[in-house]
Design an enzyme around this catalytic site. Structure first.
Site, PDB file in Angstrom:
ATOM      1  N   THR A  46      78.232  85.686 115.979  1.00 53.95           N
ATOM      2  CA  THR A  46      77.788  87.063 115.679  1.00 53.95           C
ATOM      3  C   THR A  46      77.696  87.774 117.030  1.00 53.95           C
ATOM      4  OG1 THR A  46      75.490  86.413 115.951  1.00 53.95           O
ATOM      5  CG2 THR A  46      76.390  86.238 113.711  1.00 53.95           C
ATOM      6  N   GLU A  47      76.834  88.782 117.113  1.00 50.89           N
ATOM      7  CA  GLU A  47      76.601  89.408 118.420  1.00 50.89           C
ATOM      8  C   GLU A  47      75.539  88.642 119.223  1.00 50.89           C
ATOM      9  OE1 GLU A  47      75.869  93.624 117.797  1.00 50.89           O
ATOM     10  OE2 GLU A  47      77.633  93.762 116.526  1.00 50.89           O
ATOM     11  N   ASP A  92      61.679  99.459 115.589  1.00 48.43           N
ATOM     12  CA  ASP A  92      61.696  98.277 116.445  1.00 48.43           C
ATOM     13  C   ASP A  92      60.590  97.358 115.920  1.00 48.43           C
ATOM     14  OD1 ASP A  92      61.187  96.441 118.556  1.00 48.43           O
ATOM     15  OD2 ASP A  92      62.010  97.859 120.015  1.00 48.43           O
ATOM     16  N   VAL A  93      60.938  96.131 115.570  1.00 47.73           N
ATOM     17  CA  VAL A  93      59.925  95.238 114.977  1.00 47.73           C
ATOM     18  C   VAL A  93      58.782  94.927 115.945  1.00 47.73           C
ATOM     19  CG1 VAL A  93      61.483  94.151 113.287  1.00 47.73           C
ATOM     20  CG2 VAL A  93      61.205  93.106 115.554  1.00 47.73           C
ATOM     21  N   GLY A 117      75.621  91.028 112.387  1.00 49.91           N
ATOM     22  CA  GLY A 117      75.556  89.593 112.137  1.00 49.91           C
ATOM     23  C   GLY A 117      75.068  89.192 110.749  1.00 49.91           C
ATOM     24  N   GLY A 156      67.044  93.505 110.780  1.00 55.11           N
ATOM     25  CA  GLY A 156      68.254  93.171 111.542  1.00 55.11           C
ATOM     26  C   GLY A 156      69.500  93.280 110.678  1.00 55.11           C
ATOM     27  N   ASN A 163      64.936  88.405 109.552  1.00 54.97           N
ATOM     28  CA  ASN A 163      66.139  87.959 110.262  1.00 54.97           C
ATOM     29  C   ASN A 163      66.230  88.545 111.668  1.00 54.97           C
ATOM     30  OD1 ASN A 163      69.213  87.342 110.452  1.00 54.97           O
ATOM     31  ND2 ASN A 163      69.116  89.579 110.583  1.00 54.97           N
ATOM     32  N   TYR A 183      63.228  80.694 124.050  1.00 54.39           N
ATOM     33  CA  TYR A 183      63.862  80.928 122.738  1.00 54.39           C
ATOM     34  C   TYR A 183      63.485  79.794 121.797  1.00 54.39           C
ATOM     35  CZ  TYR A 183      67.305  81.706 119.066  1.00 54.39           C
ATOM     36  OH  TYR A 183      67.903  81.922 117.838  1.00 54.39           O
ATOM     37  N   SER A 212      66.037  78.520 113.328  1.00 49.71           N
ATOM     38  CA  SER A 212      67.236  78.066 114.049  1.00 49.71           C
ATOM     39  C   SER A 212      67.125  76.560 114.268  1.00 49.71           C
ATOM     40  CB  SER A 212      67.309  78.745 115.422  1.00 49.71           C
ATOM     41  OG  SER A 212      68.324  78.169 116.221  1.00 49.71           O
TER      42      SER A 212
HETATM   43  P1  NDP Z   1      72.946  89.656 116.006  1.00 48.27           P
HETATM   44  O1  NDP Z   1      72.706  89.945 117.438  1.00 48.27           O
HETATM   45  O2  NDP Z   1      74.303  89.880 115.458  1.00 48.27           O
HETATM   46  O3  NDP Z   1      71.888  90.465 115.107  1.00 48.27           O
HETATM   47  C1  NDP Z   1      70.555  90.595 115.496  1.00 48.27           C
HETATM   48  C2  NDP Z   1      69.895  91.644 114.621  1.00 48.27           C
HETATM   49  O4  NDP Z   1      68.503  91.711 114.970  1.00 48.27           O
HETATM   50  C3  NDP Z   1      70.477  93.014 114.801  1.00 48.27           C
HETATM   51  O5  NDP Z   1      70.639  93.639 113.547  1.00 48.27           O
HETATM   52  C4  NDP Z   1      69.432  93.743 115.621  1.00 48.27           C
HETATM   53  O6  NDP Z   1      69.388  95.120 115.257  1.00 48.27           O
HETATM   54  C5  NDP Z   1      68.146  93.060 115.157  1.00 48.27           C
HETATM   55  N1  NDP Z   1      67.108  93.193 116.161  1.00 48.27           N
HETATM   56  C6  NDP Z   1      67.086  92.642 117.399  1.00 48.27           C
HETATM   57  N2  NDP Z   1      66.017  93.055 118.084  1.00 48.27           N
HETATM   58  C7  NDP Z   1      65.345  93.899 117.254  1.00 48.27           C
HETATM   59  C8  NDP Z   1      64.162  94.671 117.399  1.00 48.27           C
HETATM   60  N3  NDP Z   1      63.440  94.669 118.534  1.00 48.27           N
HETATM   61  N4  NDP Z   1      63.752  95.443 116.354  1.00 48.27           N
HETATM   62  C9  NDP Z   1      64.475  95.468 115.215  1.00 48.27           C
HETATM   63  N5  NDP Z   1      65.591  94.759 115.014  1.00 48.27           N
HETATM   64  C10 NDP Z   1      66.025  93.995 116.042  1.00 48.27           C
HETATM   65  O7  NDP Z   1      72.525  88.131 115.804  1.00 48.27           O
HETATM   66  P2  NDP Z   1      72.463  87.163 114.512  1.00 48.27           P
HETATM   67  O8  NDP Z   1      72.867  87.866 113.281  1.00 48.27           O
HETATM   68  O9  NDP Z   1      73.134  85.921 114.878  1.00 48.27           O
HETATM   69  O10 NDP Z   1      70.898  86.875 114.499  1.00 48.27           O
HETATM   70  C11 NDP Z   1      70.078  87.013 113.365  1.00 48.27           C
HETATM   71  C12 NDP Z   1      69.011  85.936 113.396  1.00 48.27           C
HETATM   72  O11 NDP Z   1      69.632  84.663 113.316  1.00 48.27           O
HETATM   73  C13 NDP Z   1      68.154  85.918 114.649  1.00 48.27           C
HETATM   74  O12 NDP Z   1      66.806  85.685 114.280  1.00 48.27           O
HETATM   75  C14 NDP Z   1      68.701  84.716 115.437  1.00 48.27           C
HETATM   76  O13 NDP Z   1      67.737  84.150 116.275  1.00 48.27           O
HETATM   77  C15 NDP Z   1      69.049  83.805 114.279  1.00 48.27           C
HETATM   78  N6  NDP Z   1      69.992  82.731 114.586  1.00 48.27           N
HETATM   79  C16 NDP Z   1      71.241  83.024 115.040  1.00 48.27           C
HETATM   80  C17 NDP Z   1      72.136  81.994 115.306  1.00 48.27           C
HETATM   81  C18 NDP Z   1      73.474  82.238 115.870  1.00 48.27           C
HETATM   82  O14 NDP Z   1      74.090  81.267 116.372  1.00 48.27           O
HETATM   83  N7  NDP Z   1      74.016  83.448 115.814  1.00 48.27           N
HETATM   84  C19 NDP Z   1      71.770  80.602 115.030  1.00 48.27           C
HETATM   85  C20 NDP Z   1      70.429  80.409 114.556  1.00 48.27           C
HETATM   86  C21 NDP Z   1      69.592  81.447 114.317  1.00 48.27           C
HETATM   87  P3  NDP Z   1      69.266  96.339 116.287  1.00 48.27           P
HETATM   88  O15 NDP Z   1      69.850  95.906 117.590  1.00 48.27           O
HETATM   89  O16 NDP Z   1      70.003  97.462 115.620  1.00 48.27           O
HETATM   90  O17 NDP Z   1      67.799  96.588 116.366  1.00 48.27           O
HETATM   91  C1  8X3 Z   2      70.967  80.165 117.794  1.00 48.44           C
HETATM   92  C2  8X3 Z   2      71.711  78.875 117.944  1.00 48.44           C
HETATM   93  O1  8X3 Z   2      72.061  76.905 119.508  1.00 48.44           O
HETATM   94  O2  8X3 Z   2      72.203  79.110 120.479  1.00 48.44           O
HETATM   95  O3  8X3 Z   2      69.648  79.975 117.430  1.00 48.44           O
HETATM   96  O4  8X3 Z   2      70.092  78.199 119.847  1.00 48.44           O
HETATM   97  S1  8X3 Z   2      71.497  78.259 119.529  1.00 48.44           S
END
Ligand code: NDP
Ligand code: 8X3
Length: 249
Positions: free
Chosen positions: A185-186, A57-58, A13, A9, A84, A150, A137
């Site tokens: 983030t996104e 794709d993971v 983000g 990822g 991540n 989730y 998270s």
């Molecule tokens: P973003 O949406 O900005 O980034 C998500 C990343 O995951 C992207 O790079 C995307 O890459 C990758 N990804 C998603 N699906 C796949 C897939 N099927 N295969 C490969 N890669 C994948 O979100 P964040 O940076 O916020 O999220 C990162 C992590 O942090 C996640 O695990 C999220 O659950 C966790 N998190 C986020 C929080 C928040 O508030 N933002 C809080 C707590 C945890 P691509 O689309 O190019 O495949």
């Molecule tokens: C991402 C934060 O609060 O949307 O894991 O679940 S929350």
């Protein structure tokens, strides 16, 4: 020789911010994600360190296997694996949840993390060293209304982080877990299927964390001495007290 970090990822983000930060601190990066244009941008942008990109794709076990086994010999000494990649898809009561959303969250956040780890762990065991950081998270610590699947996926990440720590301790591999609260983030755009207004509303009225805050923490974790492991960190914006309590102006 630089250390090597594999980041899933890395196209957005937290993952992208971590890639950008680690290269400034002596790491070469294996950046992964599905969006090849974003991976190419990273390749172009990063200078002063090596970057290798792998698009997969993971959820696709065969692609994960093929990608990791395609690593040239001088990229196989992975010091850090940042699990991540992940997202929330939807925010609905369980009784009206969408099965495709459920499958995506379980397949990406849980099974994807397992597939990548399964391929990288043997490379770490071979050297009796390594550090795996799983992004969980607050949602994996406390359920919240409409979070259901989730939440379940992130509770699984919590269990897997603890389990990996037990199993890998004798292999010299550290396992850490970071549990962020609200990070802008996104993430919310994905959760709300591209609805930017709904996504922005999540972060209105307080100062959320940004991806760089989590990257800072990751840098701190991976630069501790060999005998120190920050096993688990819950990190909130100052305005957040729990999954559901955020002080908004
Ligand atoms: P973003 O949406 O900005 O980034 C998500 C990343 O995951 C992207 O790079 C995307 O890459 C990758 N990804 C998603 N699906 C796949 C897939 N099927 N295969 C490969 N890669 C994948 O979100 P964040 O940076 O916020 O999220 C990162 C992590 O942090 C996640 O695990 C999220 O659950 C966790 N998190 C986020 C929080 C928040 O508030 N933002 C809080 C707590 C945890 P691509 O689309 O190019 O495949
Ligand atoms: C991402 C934060 O609060 O949307 O894991 O679940 S929350």
């Amino acid at each position: 020789m630089n250390k090597i970090a594999l980041i899933t990822g890395a196209t957005s983000g937290i993952g992208r911010a971590t890639a950008r930060l680690l290269v400034r601190h002596g790491f070469d990066i294996i950046a992964t994600g599905r969006r090849t244009d974003r991976l190419r941008e990273l390749e172009t942008e990063i200078t002063g360190a090596r970057v290798l990109t792998l698009a997969f794709d993971v959820r696709d076990k065969a692609s994960v296997k093929a990608a990791i086994s395609s690593l040239p010999a001088d990229w196989q000494q992975i010091d850090v694996l940042l699990n991540n990649a992940g997202n929330a898809h939807g925010l609905s009561p369980i009784q009206s949840g969408d099965e495709q959303d459920w499958e995506m969250m379980l397949d990406i956040n849980v099974k994807g993390l397992l597939y990548v780890s399964k391929e990288v762990i043997p490379l770490m065991i071979g050297r009796q060293q390594g550090h795996i950081i799983n992004i969980g998270s607050v949602a994996g610590k406390e359920a919240y209304p409409n979070g259901n699947v989730y939440n379940a996926s992130k509770f699984a990440v919590d269990a897997l982080s603890q389990g990996m720590r037990f199993d890998l301790i004798k292999e010299g591999i550290k396992v850490s877990e970071i549990n962020p609260g609200l990070v802008q983030t996104e993430f919310s755009e994905v959760r709300f299927k591209g609805n930017k207004d709904r996504a922005e509303a999540v972060y209105k009225g307080f100062k959320p964390l940004v991806a760089e805050d989590i990257a800072d923490l990751i840098l701190f974790m991976v630069t501790r001495p060999p005998h120190v492991n920050l096993a688990e960190v819950l990190i909130f914006p100052a305005a957040q007290a729990s999954a559901t309590v955020v002080h908004k102006a």
